[in-house]
Design a protein around this motif. Structure first.
Motif, PDB file in Angstrom:
ATOM      1  N   ALA A  88       0.832  -1.206   0.000  1.00 39.85           N
ATOM      2  CA  ALA A  88       0.000   0.000   0.000  1.00 39.85           C
ATOM      3  C   ALA A  88       0.867   1.256   0.000  1.00 39.85           C
ATOM      4  O   ALA A  88       0.636   2.187  -0.782  1.00 39.85           O
ATOM      5  CB  ALA A  88      -0.921  -0.003   1.221  1.00 39.85           C
ATOM      6  N   TYR A  89       1.862   1.286   0.856  1.00 41.36           N
ATOM      7  CA  TYR A  89       2.717   2.458   0.982  1.00 41.36           C
ATOM      8  C   TYR A  89       3.509   2.729  -0.295  1.00 41.36           C
ATOM      9  O   TYR A  89       3.846   3.861  -0.597  1.00 41.36           O
ATOM     10  CB  TYR A  89       3.667   2.283   2.169  1.00 41.36           C
ATOM     11  CG  TYR A  89       4.394   3.549   2.533  1.00 41.36           C
ATOM     12  CD1 TYR A  89       3.746   4.551   3.250  1.00 41.36           C
ATOM     13  CD2 TYR A  89       5.716   3.752   2.175  1.00 41.36           C
ATOM     14  CE1 TYR A  89       4.402   5.728   3.590  1.00 41.36           C
ATOM     15  CE2 TYR A  89       6.384   4.918   2.514  1.00 41.36           C
ATOM     16  CZ  TYR A  89       5.725   5.908   3.215  1.00 41.36           C
ATOM     17  OH  TYR A  89       6.386   7.064   3.542  1.00 41.36           O
ATOM     18  N   ASN A  90       3.779   1.671  -1.048  1.00 33.11           N
ATOM     19  CA  ASN A  90       4.592   1.817  -2.263  1.00 33.11           C
ATOM     20  C   ASN A  90       3.773   1.817  -3.547  1.00 33.11           C
ATOM     21  O   ASN A  90       4.325   1.701  -4.632  1.00 33.11           O
ATOM     22  CB  ASN A  90       5.673   0.738  -2.284  1.00 33.11           C
ATOM     23  CG  ASN A  90       6.734   1.025  -1.250  1.00 33.11           C
ATOM     24  OD1 ASN A  90       7.548   1.920  -1.425  1.00 33.11           O
ATOM     25  ND2 ASN A  90       6.700   0.315  -0.138  1.00 33.11           N
ATOM     26  N   GLY A  91       2.444   1.917  -3.407  1.00 28.22           N
ATOM     27  CA  GLY A  91       1.604   2.144  -4.580  1.00 28.22           C
ATOM     28  C   GLY A  91       1.232   0.943  -5.412  1.00 28.22           C
ATOM     29  O   GLY A  91       0.910   1.092  -6.585  1.00 28.22           O
ATOM     30  N   HIS A  92       1.227  -0.239  -4.827  1.00 26.09           N
ATOM     31  CA  HIS A  92       0.922  -1.456  -5.583  1.00 26.09           C
ATOM     32  C   HIS A  92      -0.505  -1.931  -5.296  1.00 26.09           C
ATOM     33  O   HIS A  92      -0.728  -2.864  -4.517  1.00 26.09           O
ATOM     34  CB  HIS A  92       1.938  -2.551  -5.264  1.00 26.09           C
ATOM     35  CG  HIS A  92       3.354  -2.122  -5.492  1.00 26.09           C
ATOM     36  ND1 HIS A  92       3.831  -1.751  -6.724  1.00 26.09           N
ATOM     37  CD2 HIS A  92       4.391  -1.981  -4.624  1.00 26.09           C
ATOM     38  CE1 HIS A  92       5.104  -1.405  -6.616  1.00 26.09           C
ATOM     39  NE2 HIS A  92       5.460  -1.533  -5.353  1.00 26.09           N
ATOM     40  N   ALA A  93      -1.457  -1.289  -5.942  1.00 22.36           N
ATOM     41  CA  ALA A  93      -2.873  -1.596  -5.715  1.00 22.36           C
ATOM     42  C   ALA A  93      -3.201  -3.044  -6.056  1.00 22.36           C
ATOM     43  O   ALA A  93      -4.034  -3.668  -5.393  1.00 22.36           O
ATOM     44  CB  ALA A  93      -3.753  -0.645  -6.519  1.00 22.36           C
ATOM     45  N   ASP A  94      -2.550  -3.588  -7.080  1.00 17.17           N
ATOM     46  CA  ASP A  94      -2.826  -4.982  -7.469  1.00 17.17           C
ATOM     47  C   ASP A  94      -2.408  -5.955  -6.367  1.00 17.17           C
ATOM     48  O   ASP A  94      -3.115  -6.927  -6.079  1.00 17.17           O
ATOM     49  CB  ASP A  94      -2.141  -5.340  -8.788  1.00 17.17           C
ATOM     50  CG  ASP A  94      -0.620  -5.161  -8.764  1.00 17.17           C
ATOM     51  OD1 ASP A  94      -0.105  -4.320  -7.992  1.00 17.17           O
ATOM     52  OD2 ASP A  94       0.063  -5.849  -9.543  1.00 17.17           O
ATOM     53  N   ILE A  95      -1.297  -5.673  -5.701  1.00 14.19           N
ATOM     54  CA  ILE A  95      -0.847  -6.531  -4.600  1.00 14.19           C
ATOM     55  C   ILE A  95      -1.786  -6.362  -3.407  1.00 14.19           C
ATOM     56  O   ILE A  95      -2.158  -7.349  -2.768  1.00 14.19           O
ATOM     57  CB  ILE A  95       0.610  -6.220  -4.205  1.00 14.19           C
ATOM     58  CG1 ILE A  95       1.560  -6.520  -5.378  1.00 14.19           C
ATOM     59  CG2 ILE A  95       1.025  -7.010  -2.973  1.00 14.19           C
ATOM     60  CD1 ILE A  95       3.000  -6.092  -5.140  1.00 14.19           C
ATOM     61  N   VAL A  96      -2.177  -5.134  -3.115  1.00 14.76           N
ATOM     62  CA  VAL A  96      -3.113  -4.876  -2.024  1.00 14.76           C
ATOM     63  C   VAL A  96      -4.394  -5.672  -2.238  1.00 14.76           C
ATOM     64  O   VAL A  96      -4.884  -6.357  -1.338  1.00 14.76           O
ATOM     65  CB  VAL A  96      -3.415  -3.367  -1.899  1.00 14.76           C
ATOM     66  CG1 VAL A  96      -4.602  -3.111  -0.975  1.00 14.76           C
ATOM     67  CG2 VAL A  96      -2.182  -2.612  -1.414  1.00 14.76           C
ATOM     68  N   THR A  97      -4.934  -5.595  -3.439  1.00 10.78           N
ATOM     69  CA  THR A  97      -6.180  -6.305  -3.755  1.00 10.78           C
ATOM     70  C   THR A  97      -6.004  -7.807  -3.611  1.00 10.78           C
ATOM     71  O   THR A  97      -6.836  -8.483  -2.994  1.00 10.78           O
ATOM     72  CB  THR A  97      -6.651  -5.940  -5.176  1.00 10.78           C
ATOM     73  OG1 THR A  97      -6.904  -4.527  -5.221  1.00 10.78           O
ATOM     74  CG2 THR A  97      -7.906  -6.694  -5.557  1.00 10.78           C
ATOM     75  N   ALA A  98      -4.918  -8.341  -4.159  1.00 11.38           N
ATOM     76  CA  ALA A  98      -4.688  -9.787  -4.101  1.00 11.38           C
ATOM     77  C   ALA A  98      -4.544 -10.275  -2.664  1.00 11.38           C
ATOM     78  O   ALA A  98      -5.133 -11.296  -2.285  1.00 11.38           O
ATOM     79  CB  ALA A  98      -3.446 -10.157  -4.912  1.00 11.38           C
TER      80      ALA A  98
END
Length: 158
Positions: A88-98
Motif C-alpha cells: 500500500a505504501y509503495n503504490g501497488h494496488a494490485d498486490i493490495v487487492t490480491a
C-alpha cells in the motif's frame, strides 16, 4: 548462477515445528534459519517493489500463491509492517487487492500505529486508497475523508 526457489510447501515441511518470533523483542527467541530468513526477506521486498523478472508471474500473483499455499496473509516484519502495508505504501494496488482477497487485514496497524490506508493517503496513492476502501471495514468518517481525497487527487492528476 540461478537461485532455486523454495516453495511454501517445502518451507512448511522443513519448519513445521518451528516457532517464528521477533528475535529483537522476544526474550530467548532465536534467529530464523538463514534460508528461511532469505525467503521472508524476498517476500517483503516483492511486496515493497512489486518487481519481478520478465516472464515470471506478477508480484501480486506470487504473493497470493504463497498465501493460498499457507503463508500467513498478515506476516509482519521487524517493524510490524505486513506485506499489504508495504504494498500500500509503495503504490501497488494490485498486490493490495490480491492480499486482501486472501485474508490480509487491511486495517492492521504497524508498530508505529500506522495503517495501510494512512500510508496510501500520505503517499497520495489513489488506486491503493480505492483498493483498501473496497476491501476493508473502515469507519464512515475515515471512508468519506479518504474518498474525498482520492477524488481530489484524481482531479489533480487528470
Amino acid at each position: 548462477m540461478t537461485e532455486k526457489s523454495i516453495s511454501a510447501e517445502e518451507l512448511e515441511q522443513r519448519y513445521a515445528d518451528a516457532t517464528v518470533s521477533n528475535a529483537l523483542t522476544d526474550e530467548g527467541a532465536q534467529e530464523l534459519p538463514p534460508e528461511l530468513q532469505d525467503f521472508v526477506d524476498k517476500l517483503f521486498e516483492l511486496a515493497r517493489t512489486g518487481t519481478v523478472p520478465p516472464g515470471e508471474p506478477s508480484a501480486a500473483e506470487q504473493l497470493a500463491g504463497y498465501v493460498a499455499a499457507g503463508l500467513s496473509p498478515n506476516l509482519t516484519n521487524h517493524e510490524g509492517n505486513t506485506l499489504l502495508m508495504l504494498a500500500a505504501y509503495n503504490g501497488h494496488a494490485d498486490i493490495v487487492t490480491a492480499l486482501a482477497q486472501h485474508g490480509a487485514d487491511v486495517d492492521r496497524l504497524n508498530d508505529r500505529g500506522q495503517s495501510p490506508l494512512a500510508g496510501a493517503i500520505f503517499k497520495q496513492e489513489t488506486a491503493v486508497i480505492e483498493a483498501l476502501l473496497a476491501a476493508g471495514e473502515v469507519s464512515p468518517l475515515l471512508r468519506r475523508a479518504a474518498t474525498e481525497l482520492a477524488d481530489r487527487l484524481n482531479l489533480m492528476l487528470n
